[in-house]
Scaffold this motif. Structure first.
Motif, PDB file in Angstrom:
ATOM      1  N   MET A 172      46.423  52.028  54.038  1.00 20.91           N
ATOM      2  CA  MET A 172      44.726  52.361  53.674  1.00 20.91           C
ATOM      3  C   MET A 172      44.507  50.934  53.778  1.00 20.91           C
ATOM      4  SD  MET A 172      43.315  54.033  50.285  1.00 20.91           S
ATOM      5  CE  MET A 172      41.534  53.918  50.082  1.00 20.91           C
ATOM      6  N   LYS A 173      43.011  50.488  54.270  1.00 23.70           N
ATOM      7  CA  LYS A 173      42.439  49.360  54.169  1.00 23.70           C
ATOM      8  C   LYS A 173      42.187  48.852  52.800  1.00 23.70           C
ATOM      9  CE  LYS A 173      41.201  49.581  59.000  1.00 23.70           C
ATOM     10  NZ  LYS A 173      40.163  49.220  60.041  1.00 23.70           N
ATOM     11  N   ARG A 174      41.901  47.659  52.427  1.00 21.34           N
ATOM     12  CA  ARG A 174      41.561  47.133  51.011  1.00 21.34           C
ATOM     13  C   ARG A 174      39.996  47.409  51.156  1.00 21.34           C
ATOM     14  NH1 ARG A 174      44.289  41.478  49.677  1.00 21.34           N
ATOM     15  NH2 ARG A 174      43.126  41.955  48.084  1.00 21.34           N
ATOM     16  N   SER A 175      39.627  47.662  50.100  1.00 19.62           N
ATOM     17  CA  SER A 175      38.166  47.893  49.807  1.00 19.62           C
ATOM     18  C   SER A 175      37.389  46.309  49.869  1.00 19.62           C
ATOM     19  CB  SER A 175      37.802  48.402  48.358  1.00 19.62           C
ATOM     20  OG  SER A 175      36.658  48.063  48.059  1.00 19.62           O
ATOM     21  N   LEU A 176      36.341  46.393  50.597  1.00 24.71           N
ATOM     22  CA  LEU A 176      35.679  45.151  50.810  1.00 24.71           C
ATOM     23  C   LEU A 176      35.132  44.652  49.483  1.00 24.71           C
ATOM     24  CD1 LEU A 176      34.291  42.958  52.557  1.00 24.71           C
ATOM     25  CD2 LEU A 176      32.400  44.737  52.969  1.00 24.71           C
ATOM     26  N   LEU A 177      34.839  45.582  48.561  1.00 26.05           N
ATOM     27  CA  LEU A 177      34.365  44.945  47.397  1.00 26.05           C
ATOM     28  C   LEU A 177      35.702  44.364  46.488  1.00 26.05           C
ATOM     29  CD1 LEU A 177      32.268  44.820  44.931  1.00 26.05           C
ATOM     30  CD2 LEU A 177      33.122  47.164  44.232  1.00 26.05           C
ATOM     31  N   ARG A 178      36.691  44.852  46.547  1.00 23.24           N
ATOM     32  CA  ARG A 178      37.907  44.259  45.883  1.00 23.24           C
ATOM     33  C   ARG A 178      38.254  42.934  46.717  1.00 23.24           C
ATOM     34  NH1 ARG A 178      43.773  47.301  45.734  1.00 23.24           N
ATOM     35  NH2 ARG A 178      44.673  45.630  44.739  1.00 23.24           N
ATOM     36  N   LYS A 179      38.395  42.965  48.072  1.00 22.06           N
ATOM     37  CA  LYS A 179      38.505  41.715  48.806  1.00 22.06           C
ATOM     38  C   LYS A 179      37.782  40.681  48.404  1.00 22.06           C
ATOM     39  CE  LYS A 179      40.053  40.324  52.989  1.00 22.06           C
ATOM     40  NZ  LYS A 179      40.222  40.778  54.684  1.00 22.06           N
ATOM     41  N   LEU A 180      36.328  40.945  48.497  1.00 23.31           N
ATOM     42  CA  LEU A 180      35.222  39.788  48.046  1.00 23.31           C
ATOM     43  C   LEU A 180      35.395  39.360  46.798  1.00 23.31           C
ATOM     44  CD1 LEU A 180      33.113  38.312  49.590  1.00 23.31           C
ATOM     45  CD2 LEU A 180      31.489  40.397  48.866  1.00 23.31           C
ATOM     46  N   PHE A 181      35.462  40.422  45.902  1.00 27.74           N
ATOM     47  CA  PHE A 181      35.514  39.694  44.515  1.00 27.74           C
ATOM     48  C   PHE A 181      36.644  39.308  44.283  1.00 27.74           C
ATOM     49  CE2 PHE A 181      36.796  40.640  40.015  1.00 27.74           C
ATOM     50  CZ  PHE A 181      35.626  40.308  39.443  1.00 27.74           C
ATOM     51  N   LEU A 182      37.891  39.439  44.747  1.00 23.94           N
ATOM     52  CA  LEU A 182      39.240  38.880  44.410  1.00 23.94           C
ATOM     53  C   LEU A 182      38.909  37.155  44.848  1.00 23.94           C
ATOM     54  CD1 LEU A 182      42.112  38.953  43.828  1.00 23.94           C
ATOM     55  CD2 LEU A 182      42.663  39.592  45.935  1.00 23.94           C
ATOM     56  N   HIS A 183      38.342  37.120  46.329  1.00 20.75           N
ATOM     57  CA  HIS A 183      38.390  35.720  47.030  1.00 20.75           C
ATOM     58  C   HIS A 183      37.485  35.125  46.167  1.00 20.75           C
ATOM     59  CE1 HIS A 183      40.401  37.617  50.462  1.00 20.75           C
ATOM     60  NE2 HIS A 183      40.737  36.395  50.883  1.00 20.75           N
ATOM     61  N   ILE A 184      36.348  35.583  45.748  1.00 16.87           N
ATOM     62  CA  ILE A 184      35.397  34.707  44.804  1.00 16.87           C
ATOM     63  C   ILE A 184      35.875  34.465  43.715  1.00 16.87           C
ATOM     64  CG2 ILE A 184      33.080  34.706  43.915  1.00 16.87           C
ATOM     65  CD1 ILE A 184      32.174  36.375  46.071  1.00 16.87           C
ATOM     66  N   SER A 185      36.545  35.312  43.078  1.00 15.32           N
ATOM     67  CA  SER A 185      37.296  35.147  41.623  1.00 15.32           C
ATOM     68  C   SER A 185      38.537  34.033  41.818  1.00 15.32           C
ATOM     69  CB  SER A 185      37.979  36.342  40.977  1.00 15.32           C
ATOM     70  OG  SER A 185      36.853  37.523  40.938  1.00 15.32           O
ATOM     71  N   LEU A 186      39.187  34.005  42.890  1.00 19.17           N
ATOM     72  CA  LEU A 186      40.249  32.879  43.144  1.00 19.17           C
ATOM     73  C   LEU A 186      39.575  31.489  43.236  1.00 19.17           C
ATOM     74  CD1 LEU A 186      42.598  34.538  45.589  1.00 19.17           C
ATOM     75  CD2 LEU A 186      42.979  34.174  43.028  1.00 19.17           C
ATOM     76  N   VAL A 187      38.356  31.471  43.930  1.00 19.02           N
ATOM     77  CA  VAL A 187      37.735  30.209  44.051  1.00 19.02           C
ATOM     78  C   VAL A 187      37.073  29.752  42.728  1.00 19.02           C
ATOM     79  CG1 VAL A 187      35.633  29.066  45.249  1.00 19.02           C
ATOM     80  CG2 VAL A 187      37.151  30.781  46.475  1.00 19.02           C
ATOM     81  N   LEU A 188      36.552  30.626  41.984  1.00 23.72           N
ATOM     82  CA  LEU A 188      36.033  30.308  40.736  1.00 23.72           C
ATOM     83  C   LEU A 188      36.953  29.754  39.798  1.00 23.72           C
ATOM     84  CD1 LEU A 188      33.283  33.006  40.121  1.00 23.72           C
ATOM     85  CD2 LEU A 188      32.926  30.702  40.955  1.00 23.72           C
ATOM     86  N   ILE A 189      38.301  30.489  39.753  1.00 29.37           N
ATOM     87  CA  ILE A 189      39.182  30.250  38.927  1.00 29.37           C
ATOM     88  C   ILE A 189      39.933  28.906  39.294  1.00 29.37           C
ATOM     89  CG2 ILE A 189      41.649  30.886  38.243  1.00 29.37           C
ATOM     90  CD1 ILE A 189      40.862  33.725  38.339  1.00 29.37           C
ATOM     91  N   LEU A 190      39.931  28.658  40.422  1.00 26.73           N
ATOM     92  CA  LEU A 190      40.584  27.263  40.926  1.00 26.73           C
ATOM     93  C   LEU A 190      39.509  26.181  40.692  1.00 26.73           C
ATOM     94  CD1 LEU A 190      42.577  25.791  42.527  1.00 26.73           C
ATOM     95  CD2 LEU A 190      41.374  26.247  44.668  1.00 26.73           C
ATOM     96  N   ALA A 191      38.215  26.437  40.938  1.00 22.27           N
ATOM     97  CA  ALA A 191      37.148  25.557  40.509  1.00 22.27           C
ATOM     98  C   ALA A 191      37.373  25.441  39.144  1.00 22.27           C
ATOM     99  CB  ALA A 191      35.778  25.947  40.959  1.00 22.27           C
ATOM    100  N   PHE A 192      37.534  26.308  38.166  1.00 28.16           N
ATOM    101  CA  PHE A 192      37.603  26.309  36.730  1.00 28.16           C
ATOM    102  C   PHE A 192      38.873  25.334  36.237  1.00 28.16           C
ATOM    103  CE2 PHE A 192      39.697  27.889  32.924  1.00 28.16           C
ATOM    104  CZ  PHE A 192      38.787  27.444  32.001  1.00 28.16           C
ATOM    105  N   ILE A 193      39.741  25.601  36.966  1.00 29.03           N
ATOM    106  CA  ILE A 193      41.115  24.859  36.636  1.00 29.03           C
ATOM    107  C   ILE A 193      40.758  23.312  37.054  1.00 29.03           C
ATOM    108  CG2 ILE A 193      43.551  24.293  37.434  1.00 29.03           C
ATOM    109  CD1 ILE A 193      43.647  27.338  37.651  1.00 29.03           C
TER     110      ILE A 193
END
Length: 475
Positions: free
Chosen positions: A1-22
């Motif tokens: 089953m293909k991953r949800s676009l919402l989940r994928k987009l939110f995950l990528h943006i979250s990773l960028v924000l967390i990395l920027a936070f660190i």
């Protein structure tokens, strides 16, 4: 089953924000620590200069820095320690962890800088000293007495001892930043979700459309381009639905056309066959009866010929192979030809044919004389066919600067309102016309001819009769 676009987009943006936070936290911590230490260094240097001047003037000095855990040592030009602080010097057990415990360790730590201080220079730096595990603040000042250099004064303090005071602030800062990150991710999720929803709806609708359901629509109130995409999707769905309906109607029309052609051909062919077989079997002996059969065969043959001619003519017009060239056309000869052809027929049917003065005197038009006469022939033939004896058929005209409107009206029983939209369909006949000898193609031919002439035709009907009106442009 293909991953949800919402989940994928939110995950990528979250990773960028967390990395920027660190990264920002690390950089902020380093910058704040450096700022704090250099401020401390700038604060200690003037105090050391003051202590060095006091020692040079009196030979003794006191400072609160010793009570705060700083190591302060004075050395003469031979690198021997000078006792200048008396009993205020802390014992080894009073020194904070991480500082040198014995004199040799202190000498080892400051040895690289002694020559510079004894040479009259100054030292103010944060560096890793020999024999110490962590970076330390080191401040060195020369001691002058009566303008003569007599030694050097050194201050040592581990950075960890100074930065421990910063941890309260750093913890507060990191908790606040973490809270901001969580709130940002939550707001981001709430913003992204309604943006992704139209895409999910379009996906579901496209799957339904792939299964033949073109009634699906999606809300077109999305953000910017998503709203435009949803609107375009709805337009596509609407057009596909229209095409499907048109295809269904076309298929039904094809079936109706085949059925109508079959029906129209079956009756005259059956009559011709039956009468031919009767004559062939020599079952008729009366000459008058034979003559009647021959006449009937002739009539049915003409009906077949008329049907085939009309079908071919309509096919040529609809295919575009029968081009109609328009030119300036005089209306008078057309009316005269119509009058001569239909006046006798109307008289035989005991129907009054009325051609008004306006029709006789209508101005010239821009069209095709033969095709206009063909349209009038079809309309008048229908009017006479469906008008009872002692009725009236009227040919009239009116015009303005641009358009002539020609009307053919009868006093027949009229056409039912629900049948009016279909009168120009091929083979369409209302109940009252089944007894006639028409092919059912006349009005279709008239409409097709006028369409090719860029003209229009309309029908109005009531219990008092039916009226067909068509236009002819004057230029």
């Amino acid at each position: 089953m293909k991953r949800s676009l919402l989940r994928k987009l939110f995950l990528h943006i979250s990773l960028v924000l967390i990395l920027a936070f660190i990264i920002c936290t690390g950089v902020g911590k380093y910058a704040l620590q450096s700022y704090f230490l250099h401020n401390k260094l700038s604060e200690l240097q003037p105090q050391m200069e003051s202590i060095a001047e006091t020692i040079g003037a009196t030979g003794q000095a006191s400072t609160h820095l010793l009570k705060e855990g700083f190591i302060i040592k004075a050395y003469d030009l031979n690198a021997r320690e000078i006792e200048v602080f008396g009993r205020s010097t802390p014992s080894e057990n009073d020194l904070p962890a991480g500082l040198p415990r014995i004199e040799n360790d202190i000498r080892t730590a400051v040895e690289p800088y002694v020559s510079e201080i004894i040479g009259g220079g100054q030292v103010a730096t944060i560096t890793k000293l020999n024999g110490m595990d962590d970076q330390s603040i080191l401040v060195g000042q020369p001691i002058w007495q009566d303008g003569k250099l007599i030694g050097g004064l050194f201050l040592i303090k581990p950075v960890s001892e100074l930065t421990s005071a910063m941890w309260g602030f750093m913890v507060t800062f990191m908790l606040a930043a973490l809270l901001v990150l969580v709130l940002t991710l939550y707001i981001l999720y709430r913003v992204i979700k309604p943006m992704i929803l139209p895409i999910k709806l379009m996906t579901a609708s496209s799957e339904a459309m792939a299964k033949g359901n073109y009634d699906e629509r999606v809300p077109d109130n999305g953000y910017g381009e998503l709203g435009e995409l949803a609107s375009s999707f709805n337009i596509l769905a609407s057009r596909l639905e229209q095409n499907r309906n048109a295809a269904v109607k076309l298929e039904q029309a094809r079936r109706d056309y085949v059925a109508n052609v079959t029906h129209e051909l079956r009756t005259p062919l059956a009559s011709i066959r039956a009468m031919s077989e009767t004559l062939g079997d020599r079952m008729l002996h009366d000459e008058q009866e034979k003559e009647r059969y021959y006449h009937s065969i002739q009539l049915e043959s003409r009906r077949l010929q008329r049907l085939i001619d009309d079908m071919l003519e309509l096919s040529r017009l609809q295919s575009g192979s029968a081009a109609i060239e328009k030119s300036a056309t005089s209306a008078r000869p057309i009316i005269e030809s119509i009058h001569s052809r239909f006046s006798i027929l109307a008289e035989d049917l005991d129907i009054k044919l009325c051609i008004t003065d306006e029709a006789w005197n209508m101005p010239d038009c821009y069209g095709h004389a033969d095709r206009i006469e063909q349209v009038l022939t079809i309309l008048l033939d229908n009017a006479l066919k469906y008008t009872a004896s002692e009725g009236t058929v009227t040919l009239d005209a009116s015009w303005n600067q641009e358009v002539i409107t020609v009307s053919v009206c009868d006093t027949g029983q009229g056409i039912r309102e629900e049948e009016l939209p279909f009168v120009f369909d091929r083979f369409y006949k209302s109940d009252k016309s089944h007894a006639g000898q028409g092919t059912g193609l006349g009005l279709s031919l008239a409409k097709e001819i006028l369409t090719l002439l860029n003209e229009t035709i309309d029908v109005q009907s009531s219990e008092q009769g039916t009226c067909f009106l068509f236009t002819l442009h004057r230029h």
